[in-house]
Design a protein around this motif. Sequence first.
Motif, short mmCIF file in Angstrom:
data_model
loop_
_atom_site.label_atom_id
_atom_site.label_comp_id
_atom_site.label_asym_id
_atom_site.label_seq_id
_atom_site.Cartn_x
_atom_site.Cartn_y
_atom_site.Cartn_z
N ALA A 201 0.85 -1.19 0.00
CA ALA A 201 0.00 0.00 0.00
C ALA A 201 0.89 1.24 0.00
CB ALA A 201 -0.90 0.01 1.22
N VAL A 202 0.52 2.24 -0.78
CA VAL A 202 1.32 3.46 -0.86
C VAL A 202 0.47 4.66 -0.45
CG1 VAL A 202 2.88 2.56 -2.61
CG2 VAL A 202 0.80 3.75 -3.31
N PRO A 203 1.05 5.60 0.30
CA PRO A 203 0.31 6.81 0.66
C PRO A 203 0.14 7.73 -0.54
CG PRO A 203 2.56 6.92 1.48
CD PRO A 203 2.39 5.54 0.90
N THR A 204 -1.00 8.41 -0.60
CA THR A 204 -1.31 9.36 -1.67
C THR A 204 -2.10 10.51 -1.07
OG1 THR A 204 -3.48 8.47 -2.28
CG2 THR A 204 -1.55 7.42 -3.29
N GLY A 205 -2.49 11.46 -1.92
CA GLY A 205 -3.33 12.55 -1.48
C GLY A 205 -4.79 12.18 -1.37
N GLY A 206 -5.21 11.05 -1.95
CA GLY A 206 -6.61 10.64 -1.88
C GLY A 206 -7.17 10.22 -3.22
N SER A 207 -8.48 10.37 -3.38
CA SER A 207 -9.20 9.78 -4.50
C SER A 207 -8.66 10.18 -5.87
CB SER A 207 -10.68 10.16 -4.43
OG SER A 207 -11.31 9.58 -3.32
N LEU A 208 -8.47 11.47 -6.10
CA LEU A 208 -8.03 11.91 -7.43
C LEU A 208 -6.62 11.42 -7.73
CD1 LEU A 208 -9.42 15.56 -7.56
CD2 LEU A 208 -10.46 13.46 -8.43
N ASP A 209 -5.74 11.48 -6.74
CA ASP A 209 -4.41 10.94 -6.92
C ASP A 209 -4.47 9.45 -7.22
OD1 ASP A 209 -3.25 13.38 -6.52
OD2 ASP A 209 -2.41 12.91 -4.55
N ASN A 210 -5.35 8.74 -6.53
CA ASN A 210 -5.46 7.30 -6.73
C ASN A 210 -5.93 6.95 -8.14
OD1 ASN A 210 -4.65 7.04 -4.12
ND2 ASN A 210 -6.64 6.45 -3.32
N LEU A 211 -6.88 7.72 -8.66
CA LEU A 211 -7.34 7.50 -10.03
C LEU A 211 -6.19 7.71 -11.01
CD1 LEU A 211 -10.77 9.29 -9.74
CD2 LEU A 211 -10.45 6.85 -10.17
N GLU A 212 -5.37 8.70 -10.76
CA GLU A 212 -4.21 8.94 -11.61
C GLU A 212 -3.20 7.81 -11.50
OE1 GLU A 212 -1.56 10.28 -14.26
OE2 GLU A 212 -3.63 10.97 -13.99
N GLU A 213 -3.00 7.28 -10.29
CA GLU A 213 -2.09 6.15 -10.12
C GLU A 213 -2.56 4.94 -10.91
OE1 GLU A 213 0.94 6.05 -8.03
OE2 GLU A 213 0.54 8.12 -8.59
N LEU A 214 -3.86 4.70 -10.93
CA LEU A 214 -4.41 3.60 -11.72
C LEU A 214 -4.18 3.82 -13.20
CD1 LEU A 214 -7.87 2.72 -10.10
CD2 LEU A 214 -5.76 1.39 -9.98
N ARG A 215 -4.55 4.98 -13.68
CA ARG A 215 -4.47 5.26 -15.12
C ARG A 215 -3.03 5.21 -15.62
NH1 ARG A 215 -9.02 9.29 -14.15
NH2 ARG A 215 -10.84 8.19 -14.93
#
Length: 335
Positions: free
Chosen positions: A78-92
């Motif tokens: 698991a990696v820390p991020t800023g939240g939902s929008l960052d996570n969507l970018e990580e996926l894409r």
Amino acid sequence: MRDVHAPVAAPSRRSLLKSALAVGLAAGLPTALSACAAGDRPDTLTVAGGEPGGFYLEFSTLLAAALERHGVARHATAVPTGGSLDNLEELRAGRAAFAVALADAATQQPVPSGGSEIAAVGKVYENYVHCVVRRDSGIRDISGLAGRRVAVGQPGSGTSITTPRLLAAAGLSTSTDAGTPAPGTTAVENLGLNDGIAALKAGTVDALFWSGGVPTAAIAAATKDVALALLDLSPLLPELRRRYGGVYDRVLVPEGSYPGVPAVWTVGAPNLLLCRRDLDGATVERTVQLLVHNAGELIPQSTLGVQFLSAETLINTAGVPLHPAAAAAYRTLHG
């Protein structure tokens, strides 16, 4: 979407969830996790989480450990991020295989040209919007934020999408100007959970918006230093639903979630476990089986007010299409 009508104590919630899933769900899906062949599982899976002290990262850490422990992947992190929008970018971008995100963030994000579509593995829990104020602030409802300065979530977080919607639904005009807000205007600052709590303690903001599980550890810890209160946001629901559809719900933060804070109604939004649509079907199917058969391993011990990983709600992905392999697994489950 269903309302939560009464607080439920943590032990009964956990025992009910475990018994429902162990008996009802396990009967419907064959357990295949132990049958993973060494050659047909990925070497590494990354789960995009959230801010330290928040529920996203806590849940994602538990999920990553379970993915590795049950052989869905050889290694999972698991990696820390800023939240939902960052996570969507990580996926894409292909940097993460799985991510958690608010449904309102997932549904409002267009697919970039040439990019992969995002798909849902399931609704994993309900997010609770917190509007946190100091108890001595004199602020009793959201209209009291006029002329005040508020922290609205860091860029890249789902909170940064939800909060402007709440303020608009309340009829509050906002500005990003520094200094004292103009009369009748709410000054907003893009501060995340930890920076927002620090600002609230220091008195440089009057309120903190945060969308997460109950209790959120960082907020609970802050009550040791300053008396806090939560505002009832549920009166905004009719206007939110008129503008954005049925993605939002009325949920209860139970009494005892935070020391000295009574039970309060607020706005909830589904939190989804997401992946790219091109993620291999075997990995997705095994992850669904993990959610079903090993749900008890994915519930943080502090959890009080989180409705998640139930047979009824896993497939309720608020308009985000299920990954085909996840849909097939749930069809097997539900018949």
